[in-house]
Design an enzyme around this catalytic site. Structure first.
Site, PDB file in Angstrom:
ATOM      1  N   HIS A 137     -11.050  79.510  23.028  1.00 51.74           N
ATOM      2  CA  HIS A 137     -12.298  79.177  22.357  1.00 51.74           C
ATOM      3  C   HIS A 137     -13.442  79.889  23.059  1.00 51.74           C
ATOM      4  CE1 HIS A 137     -15.638  76.748  20.747  1.00 51.74           C
ATOM      5  NE2 HIS A 137     -14.826  76.503  19.747  1.00 51.74           N
ATOM      6  N   GLU A 142      -8.165  74.536  15.722  1.00 52.23           N
ATOM      7  CA  GLU A 142      -7.407  75.038  14.587  1.00 52.23           C
ATOM      8  C   GLU A 142      -5.911  74.790  14.702  1.00 52.23           C
ATOM      9  OE1 GLU A 142      -9.712  76.935  16.121  1.00 52.23           O
ATOM     10  OE2 GLU A 142     -11.259  77.187  14.577  1.00 52.23           O
TER      11      GLU A 142
END
Length: 404
Positions: free
Chosen positions: A289, A342
């Site tokens: 991320h 995700e």
């Protein structure tokens, strides 16, 4: 001094910033924050994960737009108010088949899990623009805060109806009218599948939706605020945000993470598949991320939800996560890389019956609340966002060649 005057001033000094504005503070906000080193993010003063665990989507929507969590009476009133706004105007409903058909055209990208060039996410831009026109949305610069809030609520309430109708039309199915007696999450699943979902699937999707409402000054949120700073109407701000989200570097990873699980296939292939990609420098979808330097708190919560369902798919995903982290620790020592939202979002949405082409649109349905909160905040500041660029082309002026 205004932005334009400072740029034109001979004494002005331009400030160099990192590419992509990484780490640059461009505004103050009361909407929320992401503390990446701690693995923590919040909406207003509350932990976003705690809100997802203990409150409804409508309650958190109220918090973001009105600035406070509602008590049970006000919460029920807000839920009823928003449920009454789900039905689309006839002018919008009438053009949805054409929008859906355009999304299936050559080169449209329709059907891709990324939700990129075509499909419901692209159609949402057109439908939102029309909704704003039909509902008479006015520039936020010209209206008061109450009217701005009303416009955002109208738009957010209509988005799930748009998205599910566009999806079903794209599949050759009739859209399903919204129901006022169902919660935001339950109604979304109902309009998508035609069946009223059970409580477990409703709550799983609701928690996912809450967890993705807002997440700092990401590209789509910043886009919404830039447009709001011009004084444009709410629909224009949201359409711009959706356009930013449609880019593959921003949206679409939940389906791609599932694609990776499919490509690996079986437990014995995890190690060689992951090693090959790490050594070749390929990105492993669902890991890493831009902000978090520890485990993504959204991923942690969604993993718990997935494990509550159980089954081979969940067990395989957990094992892939374990081996990826172990292989990265071995091959890239000192570089922590954990699952992001995700990875397990795709697993949870699949377990709840959502098709992959609806993963990113579902994310957008939630994020519209966060975009709205930022639009409302930005609209209270009359300063337009107008940065400078450093010209690096051929020296000017150059004499213009005469035409023949």
């Amino acid at each position: 001094m205004s932005a334009s005057s400072s740029i034109n001033s001979p004494a002005a000094a331009l400030a160099d910033v990192p590419r992509g504005l990484a780490g640059v503070v461009v505004a103050d906000t009361e909407v929320g924050d992401v503390r990446g080193r701690e693995g923590f993010y919040h909406y207003r003063q509350y932990s976003a994960v705690d809100l997802a665990r203990h409150r409804s989507f409508e309650d958190v929507w109220h918090l973001l737009v009105h600035g406070e969590l509602p008590d049970p009476v006000r919460g029920a009133a807000f839920a009823a108010e928003t449920a009454a706004l789900r039905r689309l105007p006839e002018e919008v409903t009438a053009v949805l088949p054409a929008i859906a058909a355009a999304g299936r055209g050559p080169g449209s990208g329709a059907g891709r899990g990324s939700g990129g060039g075509g499909g419901p996410l692209a159609g949402m831009r057109s439908a939102l623009s029309l909704l704003g026109a039909v509902k008479g949305f006015r520039p936020v610069y010209d209206i008061d805060d109450r009217r701005r809030r009303d416009d955002t609520v109208v738009a957010v309430a209509a988005v799930p109806t748009m998205l599910t109708a566009l999806h079903r039309l794209g599949q050759g199915l009739d859209p399903i009218e919204p129901r006022r007696d169902l919660s935001f999450a339950a109604n979304y699943l109902y309009m998508l599948t035609g069946s009223v979902p059970d409580e477990r699937r409703t709550r799983a999707i609701e928690q996912y939706l809450i967890s993705t409402i807002d997440h700092g000054f990401n590209a789509s949120t910043f886009t919404a605020r830039v447009i709001a700073s011009t004084g444009a109407d709410v629909a224009a701000c949201l359409v711009g945000a959706v356009g930013a989200l449609s880019g593959p570097l921003h949206g679409g990873a939940p389906s791609r993470a599932l694609d990776a699980l499919d490509a690996i296939g079986t437990p014995d292939r995890i190690d060689p598949w992951i090693r090959e990609r790490v050594l070749s420098g390929d990105r492993i979808m669902g890991f890493g991320h831009a902000v978090y330097r520890t485990e993504d708190p959204r991923s942690r919560m969604l993993r718990e939800i997935a494990e509550g369902f159980g089954g081979p798919r969940v067990e395989f995903a957990v094992e892939v996560e374990r081996q990826v982290e172990a292989i990265l620790a071995e091959l890239k020592p000192g570089r922590e890389l954990h699952t992001n939202v995700e990875f397990y979002a795709g697993v949870v949405m699949e377990l709840c019956g959502l098709p992959r082409e609806m993963f990113t649109p579902t994310f957008a349905a939630a994020r519209t609340v966060g975009w709205s909160a930022h639009v409302l905040e930005q609209a209270r500041d009359s300063k337009i966002i107008r940065p400078a660029a450093r010209y690096v082309g051929v020296g000017a002026p150059v004499v213009v060649p005469q035409g023949v």
